[in-house]
Design an enzyme around this catalytic site. Structure first.
Site, PDB file in Angstrom:
ATOM      1  N   ASP A   2       0.734   1.113   8.021  1.00  0.00           N
ATOM      2  CA  ASP A   2       0.020   0.735   6.799  1.00  0.00           C
ATOM      3  C   ASP A   2      -0.168   1.958   5.904  1.00  0.00           C
ATOM      4  O   ASP A   2      -0.359   3.067   6.397  1.00  0.00           O
ATOM      5  CB  ASP A   2      -1.339   0.130   7.170  1.00  0.00           C
ATOM      6  CG  ASP A   2      -1.942  -0.665   6.020  1.00  0.00           C
ATOM      7  OD1 ASP A   2      -1.207  -1.003   5.072  1.00  0.00           O
ATOM      8  OD2 ASP A   2      -3.149  -0.932   6.076  1.00  0.00           O
ATOM      9  N   ASN A  50       3.063 -11.231   4.726  1.00  0.00           N
ATOM     10  CA  ASN A  50       3.689 -10.399   3.690  1.00  0.00           C
ATOM     11  C   ASN A  50       4.613 -11.180   2.760  1.00  0.00           C
ATOM     12  O   ASN A  50       4.942 -10.723   1.665  1.00  0.00           O
ATOM     13  CB  ASN A  50       4.482  -9.239   4.312  1.00  0.00           C
ATOM     14  CG  ASN A  50       3.609  -8.131   4.869  1.00  0.00           C
ATOM     15  OD1 ASN A  50       4.005  -7.399   5.774  1.00  0.00           O
ATOM     16  ND2 ASN A  50       2.402  -7.974   4.343  1.00  0.00           N
ATOM     17  N   ARG A  53       3.571 -11.477  -0.885  1.00  0.00           N
ATOM     18  CA  ARG A  53       3.605 -10.366  -1.848  1.00  0.00           C
ATOM     19  C   ARG A  53       4.576 -10.709  -2.985  1.00  0.00           C
ATOM     20  O   ARG A  53       5.395 -11.618  -2.856  1.00  0.00           O
ATOM     21  CB  ARG A  53       4.049  -9.089  -1.133  1.00  0.00           C
ATOM     22  CG  ARG A  53       2.991  -8.611  -0.139  1.00  0.00           C
ATOM     23  CD  ARG A  53       3.294  -7.224   0.370  1.00  0.00           C
ATOM     24  NE  ARG A  53       2.225  -6.767   1.260  1.00  0.00           N
ATOM     25  CZ  ARG A  53       2.033  -5.514   1.621  1.00  0.00           C
ATOM     26  NH1 ARG A  53       2.839  -4.567   1.185  1.00  0.00           N
ATOM     27  NH2 ARG A  53       1.045  -5.179   2.423  1.00  0.00           N
TER      28      ARG A  53
HETATM   29  C1  IPE Z   1       3.111  -0.965   4.557  1.00  0.00           C
HETATM   30  O1  IPE Z   1       2.009  -0.609   3.853  1.00  0.00           O
HETATM   31  C2  IPE Z   1       3.073  -2.355   5.152  1.00  0.00           C
HETATM   32  C3  IPE Z   1       4.368  -3.093   5.004  1.00  0.00           C
HETATM   33  C4  IPE Z   1       4.384  -4.359   4.647  1.00  0.00           C
HETATM   34  C5  IPE Z   1       5.618  -2.439   5.290  1.00  0.00           C
HETATM   35  P1  IPE Z   1       1.367  -1.434   2.640  1.00  0.00           P
HETATM   36  O2  IPE Z   1       2.437  -1.897   1.708  1.00  0.00           O
HETATM   37  O3  IPE Z   1       0.458  -2.464   3.172  1.00  0.00           O
HETATM   38  O4  IPE Z   1       0.533  -0.262   1.939  1.00  0.00           O
HETATM   39  P2  IPE Z   1      -0.911  -0.328   1.296  1.00  0.00           P
HETATM   40  O5  IPE Z   1      -1.844  -0.917   2.310  1.00  0.00           O
HETATM   41  O6  IPE Z   1      -0.798  -1.151   0.065  1.00  0.00           O
HETATM   42  O7  IPE Z   1      -1.232   1.109   1.010  1.00  0.00           O
HETATM   43 MG    MG Z   2      -1.577  -2.505   3.629  1.00  0.00          MG
END
Ligand code: IPE
Ligand code: MG
Length: 242
Positions: A2, A50, A53
């Site tokens: 993360d 995810n 997003r």
């Molecule tokens: C990586 O970090 C997680 C993945 C989906 C690869 P993030 O994209 O969640 O990063 P932050 O939390 O916005 O900083």
């Molecule tokens: Mg994150």
């Protein structure tokens, strides 16, 4: 893994730059784990959640993943690393699935380390899928409900094929599990670090393992020193009235 987004934002860059930098950290940590003699390394690369997003970010992540699977192929093979994926792979774009499955097949026999990528993965989803499979066996008459126990359920949960989780590391400062290996992490030691994922280096993995080594794992039992099941000098049993 993360903190990619925050790593990028703090530099005035787009989130995808953070993911690109994050994929370099993946290479470093895989290499470091292999060198340390880790048997199984599971990385939470893309969660079921995810998918929500923005499309551009999802596409960038899928592209990076494909690139990783292509460019790391040789290093994985040279180092005896078996690659496999857990998660709802049917939801991945078919070109990704294609390279992924080719690499899974080609590394199937390698046994120095197993690198598991959690892709389109959720711990709750994984347990749900396992339950559906078991329900289908019951409906087909192949299984009695009374035969369902923890061992049977566990056998239907792919993330635990490599064993239960010993150490779970979360980077980026948040202290939560976020639907990662829910079943296998029942007795995992948790280590949280404020370091953002793109800033993770071999030394940070070494440090987390050092913290792990200071933990006493009891699995719900009492410490060995207090285990009185075989006392050397037992107290005489006193009956009522004595
Ligand atoms: C990586 O970090 C997680 C993945 C989906 C690869 P993030 O994209 O969640 O990063 P932050 O939390 O916005 O900083
Ligand atoms: Mg994150």
């Amino acid at each position: 893994m993360d903190g990619n987004g925050r790593w990028a934002s703090s530099r005035g860059l787009e989130r995808s730059h953070g993911h690109r930098e994050g994929s370099k950290a993946v290479r470093r940590i895989v290499r470091a784990a292999r060198r340390m003699g880790v048997d199984a390394l599971t990385m939470y690369a893309f969660s079921e959640q995810n998918w929500q997003r923005p499309l551009a970010e999802v596409s960038a992540l899928m592209e990076l993943l494909t690139e990783f699977l292509v460019t790391e192929r040789e290093e994985l093979m040279d180092n005896g690393i078996r690659l496999r994926a857990i998660g709802r792979r049917q939801e991945l774009p078919s070109p990704v699935r294609h390279v992924l499955e080719a690499l899974e097949t080609d590394t199937e026999q390698l046994d120095e380390m197993t690198l598991t990528l959690a892709l389109s993965y959720g711990g709750q989803e994984e347990i749900t899928d396992a339950c559906r499979g078991i329900a289908e066996r019951v409906r087909a008459g192949d299984l009695e409900c009374s035969a369902i126990d923890e061992a049977l359920l566990e056998a239907a949960i792919p993330s635990v094929d490599v064993g239960a989780v010993d150490l779970l590391i979360r980077t980026g400062g948040e202290q939560r599990i976020s639907n990662f290996l829910l079943w296998g992490a029942a007795y995992a030691e948790l280590v949280f670090t404020d370091r953002l994922w793109p800033d993770m280096h071999a030394e940070d993995l070494h440090e987390a393992v050092a913290v792990y080594q200071t933990r006493e794992r009891r699995f719900g039992r009492v410490p060995e020193a207090d285990d009185a099941s075989e006392p050397t000098d037992p107290e005489p049993v006193r009956r009522a009235g004595e």
